[in-house]
Design a protein around this motif. Structure first.
Motif, PDB file in Angstrom:
ATOM      1  N   ASP A  63       3.487  11.878 -11.446  1.00  0.00           N
ATOM      2  CA  ASP A  63       3.443  13.063 -10.779  1.00  0.00           C
ATOM      3  C   ASP A  63       4.312  14.038 -11.001  1.00  0.00           C
ATOM      4  OD1 ASP A  63       0.996  11.886  -9.352  1.00  0.00           O
ATOM      5  OD2 ASP A  63       2.327  10.581  -8.681  1.00  0.00           O
TER       6      ASP A  63
ATOM      7  N   ALA B   9       0.932  -1.044   0.157  1.00  0.00           N
ATOM      8  CA  ALA B   9      -0.019  -0.130  -0.208  1.00  0.00           C
ATOM      9  C   ALA B   9       1.040   1.117  -0.050  1.00  0.00           C
ATOM     10  CB  ALA B   9      -0.944   0.005   1.262  1.00  0.00           C
ATOM     11  N   GLU B  10       1.979   1.190   0.829  1.00  0.00           N
ATOM     12  CA  GLU B  10       2.866   2.358   0.773  1.00  0.00           C
ATOM     13  C   GLU B  10       3.434   2.605  -0.547  1.00  0.00           C
ATOM     14  OE1 GLU B  10       5.607   1.615   3.851  1.00  0.00           O
ATOM     15  OE2 GLU B  10       4.274   2.362   5.478  1.00  0.00           O
ATOM     16  N   LYS B  11       3.806   1.662  -1.317  1.00  0.00           N
ATOM     17  CA  LYS B  11       4.462   1.606  -2.703  1.00  0.00           C
ATOM     18  C   LYS B  11       3.535   2.348  -3.441  1.00  0.00           C
ATOM     19  CE  LYS B  11       7.030  -0.794  -6.032  1.00  0.00           C
ATOM     20  NZ  LYS B  11       7.567  -2.082  -6.464  1.00  0.00           N
ATOM     21  N   LYS B  12       2.240   1.894  -3.342  1.00  0.00           N
ATOM     22  CA  LYS B  12       1.174   2.432  -4.383  1.00  0.00           C
ATOM     23  C   LYS B  12       0.887   3.914  -4.043  1.00  0.00           C
ATOM     24  CE  LYS B  12      -1.138  -1.920  -5.202  1.00  0.00           C
ATOM     25  NZ  LYS B  12      -2.309  -2.640  -5.014  1.00  0.00           N
ATOM     26  N   GLU B  13       1.163   4.142  -2.750  1.00  0.00           N
ATOM     27  CA  GLU B  13       0.787   5.564  -2.394  1.00  0.00           C
ATOM     28  C   GLU B  13       1.976   6.403  -2.651  1.00  0.00           C
ATOM     29  OE1 GLU B  13      -0.283   5.655   1.761  1.00  0.00           O
ATOM     30  OE2 GLU B  13      -2.143   4.432   1.340  1.00  0.00           O
ATOM     31  N   GLN B  14       3.121   5.894  -2.962  1.00  0.00           N
ATOM     32  CA  GLN B  14       4.303   6.954  -3.323  1.00  0.00           C
ATOM     33  C   GLN B  14       3.887   7.534  -4.841  1.00  0.00           C
ATOM     34  OE1 GLN B  14       7.652   4.392  -3.172  1.00  0.00           O
ATOM     35  NE2 GLN B  14       8.177   4.972  -0.946  1.00  0.00           N
ATOM     36  N   PRO B  15       4.269   8.830  -4.803  1.00  0.00           N
ATOM     37  CA  PRO B  15       4.119   9.432  -6.103  1.00  0.00           C
ATOM     38  C   PRO B  15       4.883   8.820  -7.192  1.00  0.00           C
ATOM     39  CG  PRO B  15       5.194  10.618  -4.543  1.00  0.00           C
ATOM     40  CD  PRO B  15       4.898   9.765  -3.860  1.00  0.00           C
TER      41      PRO B  15
END
Length: 266
Positions: A101, A26-32
């Motif tokens: 991004d 989840a953290e990886k997906k949330e990274q820009p």
């Protein structure tokens, strides 16, 4: 009883492993997403850990933001601005840019090196002051100006992400035992390109300018691989720092724009 306790412990360990894996995912997906376009500099060519056709994990795009980006490094060694402009119409570039991004752009070095006859491993250094050499370099600069405008336009057609545009550094140090004689002509050419082409295009396009020239000026012995034109690991860290500074500028601008949009208290 002992076997039952081991079974329970195993179930707990597996459950925790699944939870932590989900959190990491989840953290990886949330990274820009940071998409980097360029040539062998962006690619990380000649870094000690660069292997085959894979960009180096220590090239400057991967170092920006202290590795808090999902980085897609699309740098291709030996590419000119014409090559990149053509590449932007292909799916790998278009698909990556759609989810970007932030975009970094560092291109044009090979335009000048090829015009100067400095690609590969030249046995003798060319005379860049001759009329023929000056004409080739002038034509390369004109092509770069035209292509760079088209490249930025093509990027903006795919994404609204901010663009960090790097200018050129002089790879020829004044005291370089191999390329030292090219230092002064390099200063003239690169300063012209930076001031007359890259800086105006950055301003007109609303791109963030990363000043690689100033960062590398006088530090070629530390930032350039000996007998080469590519950055050392320290040089890539310096380029990444410029990216970080550009991002801080972007965040300040966004904060100021947000404040301007707030209703005034009466």
């Amino acid at each position: 009883m002992k076997l039952k306790r081991l079974s329970v412990l195993l179930i707990v360990v597996l459950a925790l492993s699944t939870i932590f894996s989900s959190i990491a995912s989840a953290e990886k997906k949330e990274q820009p997403n940071l998409v980097s376009l360029g040539d062998s500099i962006t690619f990380g060519y000649h870094l000690p850990d660069q292997i085959g056709v894979q960009p180096s994990p220590h090239a400057f795009p991967s170092l920006i933001g202290e590795r808090h980006f999902n980085v897609t490094n699309l740098g291709v060694p030996s590419w000119t601005s014409s090559d990149l402009l053509t590449g932007l119409s292909t799916d790998p570039f278009k698909n990556s840019l759609k989810s970007a991004d932030v975009v970094t752009l560092d291109i044009g070095g090979d335009d000048l090196l090829k015009a100067a006859g400095l690609t590969g491993s030249p046995t003798t250094l060319p005379d860049l002051t001759s009329p023929e050499a000056q004409l080739k370099l002038f034509n390369a600069e004109q092509d770069l100006a035209k292509n760079l405008k088209a490249i930025i336009l093509a990027i903006k057609m795919q994404t609204n992400a901010p663009i960090i545009l790097y200018n050129m550094y002089n790879p020829f140090g004044a005291n370089d035992p191999i390329f030292g004689s090219l230092h002064m002509i390099g200063e003239q050419i690169i300063n012209d390109v930076n001031s007359q082409i890259i800086a105006p295009i950055a301003f007109q396009s609303g791109s963030l300018l990363a000043d690689a020239y100033t960062a590398f000026n006088g530090k070629q012995a530390k930032f350039i691989i000996p007998g080469d034109v590519h950055p050392t690991l320290a040089g890539h860290k310096a380029l990444a720092k410029l990216g970080d500074q550009a991002l801080k500028t972007l965040k300040r601008t966004e904060k100021e724009d947000h404040i301007k949009c707030l209703p005034l208290k009466r």
